[in-house]
Scaffold this motif. Structure first.
Motif, short mmCIF file in Angstrom:
data_model
loop_
_atom_site.label_atom_id
_atom_site.label_comp_id
_atom_site.label_asym_id
_atom_site.label_seq_id
_atom_site.Cartn_x
_atom_site.Cartn_y
_atom_site.Cartn_z
N TYR A 23 0.84 -1.21 0.00
CA TYR A 23 0.00 0.00 0.00
C TYR A 23 0.87 1.25 0.00
O TYR A 23 0.62 2.20 -0.77
CB TYR A 23 -0.91 0.00 1.22
N ILE A 24 1.92 1.26 0.81
CA ILE A 24 2.82 2.42 0.86
C ILE A 24 3.52 2.60 -0.49
O ILE A 24 3.63 3.71 -1.02
CB ILE A 24 3.84 2.25 2.00
N TRP A 25 3.99 1.48 -1.02
CA TRP A 25 4.66 1.55 -2.34
C TRP A 25 3.71 2.07 -3.40
O TRP A 25 4.09 2.91 -4.23
CB TRP A 25 5.14 0.15 -2.71
N ARG A 26 2.48 1.61 -3.34
CA ARG A 26 1.47 2.05 -4.34
C ARG A 26 1.18 3.53 -4.21
O ARG A 26 1.03 4.23 -5.22
CB ARG A 26 0.18 1.25 -4.13
N GLN A 27 1.11 4.04 -2.97
CA GLN A 27 0.83 5.46 -2.77
C GLN A 27 1.99 6.32 -3.27
O GLN A 27 1.77 7.39 -3.85
CB GLN A 27 0.56 5.74 -1.29
N LEU A 28 3.22 5.87 -3.05
CA LEU A 28 4.38 6.63 -3.52
C LEU A 28 4.40 6.71 -5.05
O LEU A 28 4.69 7.76 -5.62
CB LEU A 28 5.67 6.00 -3.00
N HIS A 29 4.11 5.61 -5.71
CA HIS A 29 4.09 5.60 -7.17
C HIS A 29 2.91 6.37 -7.71
O HIS A 29 2.98 6.99 -8.78
CB HIS A 29 4.08 4.16 -7.70
N GLY A 52 -6.87 15.03 0.94
CA GLY A 52 -5.53 14.96 1.52
C GLY A 52 -5.26 13.69 2.31
O GLY A 52 -5.53 12.58 1.85
N TRP A 53 -4.73 13.89 3.50
CA TRP A 53 -4.30 12.77 4.35
C TRP A 53 -5.46 11.87 4.77
O TRP A 53 -5.26 10.72 5.13
CB TRP A 53 -3.60 13.31 5.60
N ARG A 54 -6.71 12.41 4.71
CA ARG A 54 -7.85 11.64 5.19
C ARG A 54 -8.10 10.38 4.38
O ARG A 54 -8.66 9.41 4.88
CB ARG A 54 -9.11 12.49 5.21
N ARG A 55 -7.63 10.40 3.12
CA ARG A 55 -7.88 9.22 2.29
C ARG A 55 -7.07 8.01 2.75
O ARG A 55 -7.37 6.88 2.39
CB ARG A 55 -7.59 9.53 0.82
N HIS A 56 -6.05 8.26 3.57
CA HIS A 56 -5.23 7.15 4.08
C HIS A 56 -5.80 6.55 5.37
O HIS A 56 -5.41 5.46 5.77
CB HIS A 56 -3.80 7.62 4.34
N VAL A 57 -6.70 7.28 6.04
CA VAL A 57 -7.19 6.83 7.34
C VAL A 57 -7.98 5.52 7.24
O VAL A 57 -7.74 4.58 8.01
CB VAL A 57 -8.02 7.93 8.02
N PRO A 58 -8.98 5.40 6.31
CA PRO A 58 -9.71 4.13 6.22
C PRO A 58 -8.81 2.94 5.92
O PRO A 58 -8.96 1.87 6.50
CB PRO A 58 -10.71 4.38 5.09
N ALA A 59 -7.83 3.14 5.02
CA ALA A 59 -6.93 2.04 4.66
C ALA A 59 -6.07 1.65 5.87
O ALA A 59 -5.83 0.47 6.12
CB ALA A 59 -6.05 2.46 3.49
N THR A 60 -5.61 2.67 6.62
CA THR A 60 -4.81 2.39 7.81
C THR A 60 -5.62 1.60 8.84
O THR A 60 -5.13 0.64 9.44
CB THR A 60 -4.30 3.69 8.42
N ALA A 61 -6.89 2.04 9.05
CA ALA A 61 -7.75 1.34 10.00
C ALA A 61 -8.00 -0.10 9.56
O ALA A 61 -8.02 -1.02 10.38
CB ALA A 61 -9.06 2.08 10.15
N PHE A 62 -8.15 -0.30 8.25
CA PHE A 62 -8.40 -1.64 7.72
C PHE A 62 -7.17 -2.53 7.91
O PHE A 62 -7.27 -3.69 8.32
CB PHE A 62 -8.76 -1.56 6.25
N LEU A 63 -5.97 -1.97 7.66
CA LEU A 63 -4.74 -2.74 7.85
C LEU A 63 -4.53 -3.09 9.33
O LEU A 63 -4.09 -4.19 9.66
CB LEU A 63 -3.55 -1.95 7.31
N LEU A 64 -4.85 -2.14 10.21
CA LEU A 64 -4.74 -2.43 11.65
C LEU A 64 -5.73 -3.52 12.06
O LEU A 64 -5.42 -4.36 12.91
CB LEU A 64 -5.00 -1.16 12.46
N CYS A 65 -6.92 -3.51 11.46
CA CYS A 65 -7.90 -4.56 11.72
C CYS A 65 -7.33 -5.93 11.35
O CYS A 65 -7.43 -6.88 12.13
CB CYS A 65 -9.18 -4.27 10.93
#
Length: 316
Positions: A23-29, A52-65
């Motif tokens: 996911y991080i690699w995909r966001q950088l590219h 902005g940064w808010r689009r990363h919050v759902p993905a982060t919460a999902f990965l933490l899940c």
């Protein structure tokens, strides 16, 4: 402190970490591609202004899940202290040949067995209970524990033998009491010995020596005399008198601050343990908390879905 009952399941975390890295690699590219993209109007449609940064919050919460769920597979647990009752009663029953005398109906041994079984049924379940039989030597038939059925079965299975080692019975009971696990408590547990016998000591260490050892260990010995002075048994084809040694049994009880009985009822025997008190030790036991992890994972999944719908009108 959290520990894991099946730690090898923690390997399930690796795919989650790989997905996070992707996911991080995909966001950088994606950012690099956006810088080269020249159609500004279309870019604003794809990535609305202000997200902005808010689009990363759902993905982060999902990965933490996913991370929490993967960790839950290893069965996380916390150490808890469970109280353990250590108070102990040892039953010592004389199985010498003189116990077959029938001056106490149906005979001395069967009367002792009945009294012992009634005592077992009345003893509080939280107390440890053990059984020793003695004739020429003393043997632990049931070590101190909570298994009342084992003690009752062993009482029913008592077999007569030659000689009487009253002192050895007390010493053997003391050794069994010392074997009770400490489990965090100090010293030996509060204990009582209940000794059921009839005859004179003919083997082993002296009763006086045993009484001194019990007194030093602060373990009262209550004695129960079965029989009369006119009891007789047939040993080797000869009829022999087997009077009861009341004096020795009474002195043993008096020296150790126990009780002496000639005819024991259940109500009398209750005195043996009523003043015992208890000794609460602790055993460390793991308590599984997988449900906590599952609940946290559910909460993170709900947050991921709700924020994604709120900010992008999509479910992740």
């Amino acid at each position: 402190m959290i520990r894991f009952m099946q730690p090898w399941w923690l390997l399930a975390v690796l795919p989650v970490l790989a997905l996070a890295a992707f996911y991080i690699w995909r966001q950088l590219h994606r950012r690099a591609y956006a810088m080269r993209f020249t159609n500004v109007d279309l870019l604003r449609t794809v990535a609305p202004k202000g997200l902005g940064w808010r689009r990363h919050v759902p993905a982060t919460a999902f990965l933490l899940c996913l991370l929490v769920l993967a960790t839950a597979l290893a069965r996380p647990a916390v150490d808890t202290k469970e109280p353990l009752e250590r108070a102990t009663v040892m039953l010592a029953i004389d199985v010498s040949l003189s116990m077959q005398a029938d001056d106490v109906a149906p005979n001395r041994l069967e009367a002792a067995q009945e009294a012992a079984k009634q005592f077992v049924s009345e003893l509080p379940e939280s107390y440890n209970l053990g059984l020793v039989s003695f004739a020429k030597a003393a043997n632990v038939l049931v070590p101190p524990g909570k298994d009342r059925d084992a003690v009752t079965s062993a009482i029913d299975g008592l077999v007569l033998a030659e000689a009487t080692a009253t002192g050895e019975a007390v010493f053997t009971c003391l050794e069994a009491i010392r074997s009770v696990p400490a489990d965090g408590a100090a010293g030996i547990p509060p204990a009582r010995i209940v000794l059921l016998s009839d005859g004179f000591r003919t083997s082993g260490r002296a009763v006086e020596e045993a009484a001194a050892a019990a007194q030093a260990a602060n373990v009262p010995v209550s004695t129960i005399a079965f029989g009369t002075d006119t009891g007789q048994v047939d040993i080797g084809g000869q009829l022999q008198r087997v009077p009861v040694d009341r004096m020795a049994l009474a002195e043993l009880a008096e020296t150790t601050e126990g009780y002496f009985y000639e005819a024991a009822s259940v109500s009398e025997l209750k005195q043996v343990y009523q003043d015992m008190g208890s000794s609460i030790g602790f055993r460390t036991e793991p308590r599984e908390v997988t449900q906590w992890y599952a609940g946290l994972a559910l909460l993170l999944a709900l947050c991921a879905g709700a924020l994604s719908l709120l900010w992008s009108s999509r479910m992740l």
